[in-house]
Design a protein around this motif. Structure first.
Motif, PDB file in Angstrom:
ATOM      1  N   PRO A 247       0.837  -1.211   0.000  1.00 54.89           N
ATOM      2  CA  PRO A 247       0.000   0.000   0.000  1.00 54.89           C
ATOM      3  C   PRO A 247       0.867   1.255   0.000  1.00 54.89           C
ATOM      4  O   PRO A 247       2.010   1.244   0.485  1.00 54.89           O
ATOM      5  N   SER A 248       0.350   2.334  -0.558  1.00 53.63           N
ATOM      6  CA  SER A 248       1.103   3.588  -0.560  1.00 53.63           C
ATOM      7  C   SER A 248       1.264   4.134   0.857  1.00 53.63           C
ATOM      8  O   SER A 248       2.264   4.754   1.188  1.00 53.63           O
ATOM      9  N   ASP A 249       0.276   3.908   1.706  1.00 50.03           N
ATOM     10  CA  ASP A 249       0.339   4.321   3.106  1.00 50.03           C
ATOM     11  C   ASP A 249       0.834   3.134   3.939  1.00 50.03           C
ATOM     12  O   ASP A 249       0.107   2.159   4.148  1.00 50.03           O
ATOM     13  N   GLN A 250       2.086   3.213   4.381  1.00 50.06           N
ATOM     14  CA  GLN A 250       2.678   2.094   5.123  1.00 50.06           C
ATOM     15  C   GLN A 250       2.797   2.369   6.613  1.00 50.06           C
ATOM     16  O   GLN A 250       3.551   1.693   7.317  1.00 50.06           O
ATOM     17  N   ARG A 251       2.034   3.337   7.093  1.00 54.16           N
ATOM     18  CA  ARG A 251       2.024   3.591   8.529  1.00 54.16           C
ATOM     19  C   ARG A 251       1.504   2.359   9.264  1.00 54.16           C
ATOM     20  O   ARG A 251       0.532   1.744   8.851  1.00 54.16           O
TER      21      ARG A 251
END
Length: 287
Positions: A247-251
């Motif tokens: 995913p682009s958001d890897q938080r």
């Protein structure tokens, strides 16, 4: 040096006001699109875009350049239409089947670029498991199918290759290692595991088995690779997915190299109907 892909990108950015979405539309990576824009601006000696907080806007010079670029692209499309008509490519349909992860990531840019160049040919994308894709190819239900790790004798046109990676919750003890050191299948064997199949028979369970390792604690199995990342972030377990599915958001996530490094390759294979189709052969030539 500026080429037609630069001008198509210019028009896409102007329309979408977003470099990332424009890059996907013309079949480029975001970094490749940014470099292309920088090349155009360097060649002209002036900026064509103003980067605002939420969007990218044309400068006054950009508006003038865009007008000429659209005219040039329209003339090229008209010339190609004449060529398509001479080759019998002015109309037609390509049925292209693939498993979900490729449909979501690789194919949109390829298909949209082909549709722009050959507007008379309709490309219909179908989603299925790898077993379904193989059955449709054998039955001549489709012209093209995406096949995972195709054998050389199938003469596939390779459209992608990526590594399998381990995905952990951010605070997982294994994540204290360096990413380069990575984790092995043995490290993951007894971990609570989120198995993501991606609609394919080649997935974490089959890969682990090939190395002589059994995943002993599979807590949940999902088809969608993106769902696996969500479940890992929530702490339900660890997972192994293709790098392209990250995913682009890897938080909340820790991405680790999987040792030994293992790759998957996917390519387009023709059915008998596809081999006899001028439209399909044009699609493959452009790839």
């Amino acid at each position: 040096m500026m080429n037609l892909s630069h001008w198509r990108l210019l028009a896409a950015v102007a329309d979408l006001r977003n470099i990332s979405r424009a890059a996907q539309q013309v079949g480029l990576s975001q970094s490749g699109a940014s470099q292309a824009i920088a090349q155009i601006e360097a060649s002209l000696g002036a900026p064509l875009f103003v980067r605002e907080r939420r969007e990218v806007l044309l400068t006054a010079l950009g508006e003038q350049v865009l007008q000429h670029a659209r005219g040039m692209l329209a003339e090229l499309d008209a010339i190609r239409a004449l060529g398509d008509a001479a080759l019998g490519l002015h109309a037609g349909r390509i049925r292209l089947a693939t498993f979900p992860s490729v449909l979501a990531t690789v194919l949109p840019g390829l298909v949209s670029a082909f549709r722009r160049r050959h507007p008379g040919i309709d490309v219909v994308a179908l989603e299925g498991s790898d077993e379904e894709v193989e059955a449709w190819l054998a039955e001549d239900t489709i012209e093209l199918g995406v096949v995972l790790n195709p054998a050389p004798q199938r003469q596939a046109v390779i459209i992608g290759r990526d590594a399998w990676i381990a995905l952990l919750p951010a605070q997982h003890p294994l994540g204290r290692r360096s990413s380069e050191q990575g984790v092995s299948w043995s490290d993951l064997a007894d971990q609570p595991f989120v198995l993501a199949t991606g609609g394919c028979n080649v997935h974490a369970h089959s890969l682990a088995t090939q190395t002589g390792v059994t995943l002993n604690d599979i807590r949940v199995t999902v088809r969608d690779l993106a769902s696996a990342a969500v479940l890992v972030r929530e702490g339900l377990g660890v997972s192994v997915i293709p790098e392209s599915a990250l995913p682009s958001d890897q938080r909340g996530l820790r991405v680790m190299q999987l040792q030994p490094t293992t790759y998957r390759e996917f390519g387009l294979v023709c059915s008998k109907a596809g081999r006899d189709s001028a439209a399909v052969q044009a699609f493959l030539r452009e790839l």
